[in-house]
Design a protein around this motif. Structure first.
Motif, PDB file in Angstrom:
ATOM      1  N   ARG A   8       0.794  -1.360   0.368  1.00  0.00           N
ATOM      2  CA  ARG A   8       0.451  -0.378  -0.078  1.00  0.00           C
ATOM      3  C   ARG A   8       0.955   1.543   0.076  1.00  0.00           C
ATOM      4  NH1 ARG A   8      -2.880   3.102   3.786  1.00  0.00           N
ATOM      5  NH2 ARG A   8      -4.974   3.632   3.281  1.00  0.00           N
ATOM      6  N   CYS A   9       1.711   1.364   0.676  1.00  0.00           N
ATOM      7  CA  CYS A   9       2.510   2.428   1.142  1.00  0.00           C
ATOM      8  C   CYS A   9       4.245   2.642   0.011  1.00  0.00           C
ATOM      9  CB  CYS A   9       2.571   3.146   2.322  1.00  0.00           C
ATOM     10  SG  CYS A   9       3.865   1.741   3.474  1.00  0.00           S
ATOM     11  N   ARG A  10       4.780   0.919  -0.086  1.00  0.00           N
ATOM     12  CA  ARG A  10       6.047   1.136  -1.019  1.00  0.00           C
ATOM     13  C   ARG A  10       6.587   1.112  -0.183  1.00  0.00           C
ATOM     14  NH1 ARG A  10       3.118  -1.572  -4.228  1.00  0.00           N
ATOM     15  NH2 ARG A  10       5.230  -1.117  -5.514  1.00  0.00           N
ATOM     16  N   ASP A  11       6.201   2.044   1.277  1.00  0.00           N
ATOM     17  CA  ASP A  11       7.424   2.353   1.968  1.00  0.00           C
ATOM     18  C   ASP A  11       8.448  -0.049   2.175  1.00  0.00           C
ATOM     19  OD1 ASP A  11      10.076   2.251   3.415  1.00  0.00           O
ATOM     20  OD2 ASP A  11       8.862   3.040   5.171  1.00  0.00           O
ATOM     21  N   ARG A  12       9.611   0.126   2.423  1.00  0.00           N
ATOM     22  CA  ARG A  12      10.467  -0.772   1.934  1.00  0.00           C
ATOM     23  C   ARG A  12      10.991  -1.204   3.563  1.00  0.00           C
ATOM     24  NH1 ARG A  12      13.199  -2.144  -3.574  1.00  0.00           N
ATOM     25  NH2 ARG A  12      11.650  -0.919  -4.687  1.00  0.00           N
ATOM     26  N   TYR A  13      10.856  -2.684   3.936  1.00  0.00           N
ATOM     27  CA  TYR A  13      11.423  -3.016   5.577  1.00  0.00           C
ATOM     28  C   TYR A  13      12.242  -3.706   5.812  1.00  0.00           C
ATOM     29  CZ  TYR A  13       7.067   0.012   6.587  1.00  0.00           C
ATOM     30  OH  TYR A  13       5.664   0.953   6.638  1.00  0.00           O
ATOM     31  N   HIS A  14      13.223  -3.598   6.526  1.00  0.00           N
ATOM     32  CA  HIS A  14      14.137  -4.490   6.952  1.00  0.00           C
ATOM     33  C   HIS A  14      13.482  -5.661   7.915  1.00  0.00           C
ATOM     34  CE1 HIS A  14      16.746  -1.239   6.922  1.00  0.00           C
ATOM     35  NE2 HIS A  14      16.979  -1.575   5.915  1.00  0.00           N
ATOM     36  N   LEU A  15      14.125  -6.967   7.423  1.00  0.00           N
ATOM     37  CA  LEU A  15      13.660  -8.320   8.394  1.00  0.00           C
ATOM     38  C   LEU A  15      13.443  -8.235   9.680  1.00  0.00           C
ATOM     39  CD1 LEU A  15      14.112 -11.511   5.131  1.00  0.00           C
ATOM     40  CD2 LEU A  15      12.018  -9.351   5.507  1.00  0.00           C
ATOM     41  N   ALA A  16      14.824  -7.969  10.088  1.00  0.00           N
ATOM     42  CA  ALA A  16      14.964  -8.009  11.197  1.00  0.00           C
ATOM     43  C   ALA A  16      14.246  -6.675  12.256  1.00  0.00           C
ATOM     44  CB  ALA A  16      16.245  -7.381  11.342  1.00  0.00           C
ATOM     45  N   CYS A  17      13.430  -5.464  11.548  1.00  0.00           N
ATOM     46  CA  CYS A  17      13.454  -4.733  11.659  1.00  0.00           C
ATOM     47  C   CYS A  17      11.502  -4.765  12.167  1.00  0.00           C
ATOM     48  CB  CYS A  17      12.775  -3.332  10.685  1.00  0.00           C
ATOM     49  SG  CYS A  17      15.074  -3.049  10.822  1.00  0.00           S
ATOM     50  N   VAL A  18      11.373  -5.806  11.713  1.00  0.00           N
ATOM     51  CA  VAL A  18       9.761  -5.419  11.022  1.00  0.00           C
ATOM     52  C   VAL A  18       9.381  -7.275  11.948  1.00  0.00           C
ATOM     53  CG1 VAL A  18       9.039  -4.193   9.731  1.00  0.00           C
ATOM     54  CG2 VAL A  18       9.592  -6.574   9.224  1.00  0.00           C
ATOM     55  N   GLY A  19      10.444  -7.871  12.778  1.00  0.00           N
ATOM     56  CA  GLY A  19      10.367  -9.333  13.176  1.00  0.00           C
ATOM     57  C   GLY A  19      10.039 -10.717  12.305  1.00  0.00           C
TER      58      GLY A  19
END
Ligand code: ZN
Ligand code: ZN
Length: 302
Positions: free
Chosen positions: A161-172
């Protein structure tokens, strides 16, 4: 090429140089690996500006250095990839003997599209002024809840939806878990989607438990088979056509929604949006889907 072929080992025609004992020809403008005097150090990388012969007929090469993060002010930081280089304003003249071979310094966006970068693939997104220790640009897009620039060596998942990218570690998330998912909604976007369609109509979405202040992404399973790709970066590529086909199958079989009707056409337009399409497919039944379409198209039931 014929002219090049006439070059004998170690000779130069000023615009190009054949590395001694090899068939490799280096041209002005090429990026090259340069042997450090200390063989234990990583090879230097430079752009060839020109070749020239000195009075003793030795070939010299004029280079513009790339620095590795370790060589620049501030050192290596978490967002610097292993193959990241800075184009500097440091120029030099070296004996052409130290040229080991050609390498490629890609523009950053091109590098991120390479599936398996080799040992001779580098990238550059910053220029660096050695005297003033200034980087250009001094401003770069940041990602994830940790708000750091993109490091292409670290896997990230992208929110639908927001197209932001997330590190796996940061989002568990683990790599295994991420691989099993086709698409993501971050925690914020999941909440917003829930408000829009109501939790009861989102039975295919699982609300991950929150852990401390880490925002976890939410899995959006689909009927698609689990990807057999090995790279986690592949899962951020949305299976757009697949979800369109599935959406059409569902839409065309809703009781009370005639194919080709005005409402059907409006629903199609509505479902061009990938997030709405996913929500639509995730709803419990066709009655919920039809109610949602009517609501979104401002049609009141009589
Ligand atoms: Zn992060
Ligand atoms: Zn999001």
């Amino acid at each position: 090429m014929e002219f090049m072929a006439k070059l004998r080992s170690g000779e130069t025609d000023i615009n190009s140089y054949r590395i001694k004992g090899t068939e490799n020809i280096i041209r002005v403008g090429d990026c090259v690996l340069i042997r450090p005097s200390d063989a234990r150090k990583p090879k230097y990388v430079a752009c060839v500006e020109k070749f020239e012969k000195d009075n003793n007929n030795n070939v010299n090469v004029h280079v513009r250095w790339y620095y590795r993060p370790e060589e620049a002010f501030g050192g290596r930081r978490i967002f610097h990839g292993a193959n990241e280089l800075f184009l500097t304003d440091h120029y030099d003249v070296k004996s052409a003997d130290v040229i080991e071979g050609k390498c490629v310094v890609h523009p950053f966006n091109d590098y991120t599209k390479i599936d398996n970068p080799g040992p001779k693939d580098f990238y550059c997104r910053f220029e660096y002024k050695v005297d003033t220790q200034v980087f250009t640009p001094d401003d770069v897009q940041v990602y994830c809840i940790c708000e750091i620039p993109y490091n292409p060596d670290i896997f990230m998942v992208q929110c639908l939806r927001c197209r932001d990218r997330y590190h796996l570690a940061c989002v568990g998330l683990t790599i295994e878990k991420a691989k099993a998912m086709n698409q993501y909604l971050c925690s914020d976007c999941f909440s917003k989607c829930k408000e829009e369609v109501g939790e009861n109509n989102l039975n295919n979405f699982t609300d991950e438990e929150h852990n401390g202040n880490a925002k976890k992404p939410t899995q959006v399973p689909t009927e698609l088979e689990t990807s057999t790709q090995n790279s986690v970066t592949d899962i951020i590529k949305e299976p757009v056509m697949d979800s369109c086909t599935r959406m059409m199958n569902v839409l065309n079989n809703i009781d009370g929604l005639e194919c080709g009707s005005t409402l059907w056409l409006e629903a199609l337009q509505l479902l061009e949006d990938p997030v709405r399409r996913e929500m639509f497919l995730a709803m419990k039944n066709d009655a919920a889907r039809l109610a949602w379409i009517k609501l979104r198209c401002n049609i009141k039931d009589n």
